[in-house]
Design an enzyme around this catalytic site. Structure first.
Site, PDB file in Angstrom:
ATOM      1  CE1 TYR A 126      -2.325  -3.471   0.860  1.00 32.22           C
ATOM      2  CE2 TYR A 126      -4.168  -1.272   1.135  1.00 32.22           C
ATOM      3  CZ  TYR A 126      -3.918  -2.853   0.933  1.00 32.22           C
ATOM      4  OH  TYR A 126      -4.705  -4.208   0.981  1.00 32.22           O
ATOM      5  CE  LYS A 173       2.919 -18.121   1.112  1.00 38.96           C
ATOM      6  NZ  LYS A 173       1.683 -19.715   0.781  1.00 38.96           N
ATOM      7  CG  ASP A 206      -0.253 -20.532   2.640  1.00 37.39           C
ATOM      8  OD1 ASP A 206      -0.341 -20.009   3.517  1.00 37.39           O
ATOM      9  OD2 ASP A 206      -0.181 -21.195   1.950  1.00 37.39           O
ATOM     10  CG  ASP A 230      -7.499  -4.308   2.719  1.00 36.61           C
ATOM     11  OD1 ASP A 230      -8.683  -4.760   3.387  1.00 36.61           O
ATOM     12  OD2 ASP A 230      -7.006  -3.777   1.582  1.00 36.61           O
TER      13      ASP A 230
END
Ligand code: NAI
Length: 335
Positions: A126, A173, A206, A230
């Protein structure tokens, strides 16, 4: 008794004025020691100010230190940067806080969800650093810094400690983004050492999503970078009935803005059908932030009683009450 606190009210666009009016009616009926100053923001104000976020609104938030904000419309693709994004940047509201709790009477697949999503608000993908390398190839930069990662992890642990939570999970991740998410994890581990009373765990994003839809009860406080936050925060809202029943806050070192996370609902704007729950729950977060916990519990209790009874519901939740009728039911439930 201490002097009433001033709150900057930003109605926003669409259903914003309707849900704000309902929320303030309840806060006033609950005799919350607050005074209010209205300021504008949103796409409906561009013709008046030439911008969707007038300086006066930002300055008022800085002065009061506390804002309560309705939704603001954003153009997809070109156009101005969203008022939300600008407000977060200009006030350095680095932490997004979204408590997600099952609401009695709102039927979902899960009954005992009670978790909190803490999202870093200022960097990651972002940062808006995108460029065309050659026609047909775009590069978008993911920025992760030690300062911002440490700050958000400390926020999450402090929140957990203050609110009697047991566990903080870092969502990442780092198995793929070894440097960027690796740095975030390193910061998390360092901060965790200062909080021996809290369980610190790490979970790959995930896997977290799969676990959340199978067994959301096992999570407590989740902390993560901007993009994962988000997505995960909306997923979590879905576990308890959607964006209409979860509050939100964007918090900085000296200013905090509490806001409904749903949009402007242009399809029902001006019809008196909007559900004010999300903004009212955001106001409850605000009351807690201001140290007005007794008032917070009173307002929250009244809202939850109306839901538990299930007699007065707005249309989005299968009822036929108007915004005004629903608001009146909450006020009556204040006792
Ligand atoms: P939306 O949340 O406005 O509407 C989606 C659906 O949910 C609509 O059917 C709407 O009627 C319903 N809904 C939303 N809030 C409701 C409420 N309080 N009571 C009853 N029903 C409600 O999402 P959409 O249509 O994608 O976005 C519309 C505009 O809102 C866009 O300009 C978007 O950029 C903006 N937006 C602003 C946000 C903010 O300021 N925090 C967040 C999300 C969207």
């Amino acid at each position: 008794m201490s002097a009433p606190r001033k709150v900057t009210l930003i109605n926003g666009d669409g259903i914003g004025p309707e849900v704000m009016e309902a929320t303030v009616r309840v806060l006033e009926a609950a005799k919350c020691p607050l005074t209010y100053e209205h300021q504008d923001a949103g796409s409906e104000f561009v013709s008046k100010y030439g911008t969707n976020l007038p300086d006066a609104t930002v300055e008022a938030c800085l002065r009061s230190g506390v804002g309560l904000k309705g939704p603001t419309g954003t153009t997809i693709g070109g156009g101005m940067q969203s008022a939300n994004v600008q407000l977060r940047k200009r006030l350095d509201l680095y932490a997004s806080l979204r408590p997600v709790r099952s609401v009695p009477g709102v039927k979902t697949r899960y009954e005992n969800v009670d978790l909190v999503v803490v999202r870093e608000n200022t960097e990651d993908l972002y940062a808006g650093l995108e460029h065309i390398v050659v026609p047909g190839v775009v590069e978008s930069l993911k920025i992760i810094t030690e300062v911002a990662s440490t700050r958000i992890c400390r926020f999450a642990f402090e929140y957990a400690k203050k609110h009697g939570r047991k566990k903080v999970s870092a969502v990442h991740k780092a198995n793929i983004m070894k440097l960027s998410d690796g740095l975030f994890l390193d910061c998390f581990r360092k901060v965790a050492r200062d909080y021996p009373g809290l369980v610190a765990e790490e979970v790959i994003v995930d896997n977290l999503c799969m676990q959340l839809v199978r067994n959301p009860e096992k999570y407590d406080v989740l902390v993560m970078e901007n993009l994962y936050g988000d997505i995960v925060s909306d997923l979590c809202a879905g576990l308890v009935g959607g964006l209409g029943v979860v509050p939100g806050a964007n918090i900085g070192a000296s200013t905090a803005v509490f806001e409904a996370v749903h949009g402007t609902a242009p399809d029902i704007a001006g019809k008196g059908l909007a559900n004010p729950t999300a903004l009212l729950l955001s106001a409850v977060l605000m009351l807690d932030h201001l140290g007005l916990s007794e008032h917070a519990r009173r307002v929250e209790g009244a809202l939850l009683r109306v839901y538990a009874e299930g007699k007065v519901k707005t249309k989005d939740l299968g009822g036929n009450a108007t915004t005004a009728e629903f608001t009146q039911a909450i006020i009556s439930a204040l006792g």
